[in-house]
Write an enzyme that holds these catalytic residues in place. Structure first.
Site, short mmCIF file in Angstrom:
data_model
loop_
_atom_site.label_atom_id
_atom_site.label_comp_id
_atom_site.label_asym_id
_atom_site.label_seq_id
_atom_site.Cartn_x
_atom_site.Cartn_y
_atom_site.Cartn_z
N CYS A 150 0.85 -1.20 0.00
CA CYS A 150 0.00 0.00 0.00
C CYS A 150 0.88 1.24 0.00
O CYS A 150 1.85 1.31 0.76
CB CYS A 150 -0.88 -0.01 1.25
SG CYS A 150 -1.97 1.42 1.37
N HIS A 186 -8.95 -4.10 -1.62
CA HIS A 186 -8.01 -3.22 -0.91
C HIS A 186 -8.51 -1.77 -0.93
O HIS A 186 -8.51 -1.08 0.09
CB HIS A 186 -6.64 -3.35 -1.58
CG HIS A 186 -5.55 -2.52 -0.99
ND1 HIS A 186 -4.46 -3.07 -0.35
CD2 HIS A 186 -5.38 -1.17 -0.95
CE1 HIS A 186 -3.67 -2.08 0.06
NE2 HIS A 186 -4.20 -0.92 -0.30
N GLU A 187 -8.94 -1.31 -2.12
CA GLU A 187 -9.35 0.10 -2.25
C GLU A 187 -10.70 0.34 -1.57
O GLU A 187 -10.90 1.41 -0.95
CB GLU A 187 -9.40 0.51 -3.73
CG GLU A 187 -8.08 0.35 -4.49
CD GLU A 187 -6.88 0.96 -3.81
OE1 GLU A 187 -7.02 1.96 -3.09
OE2 GLU A 187 -5.76 0.43 -4.00
N HIS A 203 -10.04 0.81 2.02
CA HIS A 203 -9.56 2.16 2.34
C HIS A 203 -10.72 3.11 2.60
O HIS A 203 -10.70 3.88 3.56
CB HIS A 203 -8.76 2.74 1.16
CG HIS A 203 -7.29 2.46 1.21
ND1 HIS A 203 -6.49 2.83 2.26
CD2 HIS A 203 -6.46 1.88 0.31
CE1 HIS A 203 -5.24 2.47 2.02
NE2 HIS A 203 -5.19 1.89 0.83
#
Ligand code: NI
Length: 179
Positions: free
Chosen positions: A102, A144-145, A148
């Site tokens: 990241c 993953h995004e 976030h």
């Protein structure tokens, strides 16, 4: 899906900044400012040599991410999505463990388990409903995004000891700020 031009790169925010550790605000206005934000996010991602970027990683508290990623099958997944929601995969769900990193935890990569197929639904920059879907490395990026934008950095999914090791090696605080 095209990349808006003339974006300006912004500095990447690192683990420990409160904007990374709380859910982002939903976008409610689809205007020129949103197009500019998405252009700037692509520019920031390319400058930092990332394959995905969430708005809070440049300090903007809005639910948007961009990606431009080699799908490792000879293709390229490029796109953006506003207010993404990860769709629940029907069982049986297959978990794959692969290296993940990241931009907000610079230089650190470690094996992380993710579901091997993912779909997120949301809107494009003009407010039209859209979905992004992928397998393998692309599915990993989508998860993953979306994480976030929900205030979760990938290291938060790791055992505490490993998380502390990676954050220390990145030169960052090992404490997750209170929400
Ligand atoms: Ni990230």
């Amino acid at each position: 899906m095209s990349v808006p031009e003339n974006g300006k790169a912004h500095p990447i925010v690192h683990y420990g900044d409160p904007v990374l550790h709380r859910p982002c605000q939903k976008v409610t206005t689809f205007d020129d400012d949103l197009v500019t934000l998405i252009a700037d996010m692509f520019a920031s991602m390319y400058e930092a040599e990332g394959v995905g970027l969430a708005a809070n990683q440049i300090g903007v508290d809005l639910s948007v991410f961009v990606m431009d990623i080699d799908d490792r099958k000879g293709g390229r997944a490029i796109g953006h999505i506003v207010n993404p929601v990860l769709e629940e995969q029907p069982p049986p769900r297959t978990l794959v463990t692969d290296s993940e990193g990241c931009l907000s935890v610079p230089g650190q990569y470690t094996d992380t388990a993710r579901v091997d197929t993912a779909t997120v639904s949301g809107y494009d920059m003009y407010g039209k409903p859209t979905t992004l879907t992928g397998e393998g490395y692309v599915a990993r990026c989508l998860q993953h995004e979306t994480d976030h934008l929900n205030g979760i950095v990938f290291v938060d999914r790791l055992p505490k000891k490993l998380r502390k090791k990676l954050l220390t090696e990145a030169g960052l605080s090992t404490e997750r700020p209170a929400r």
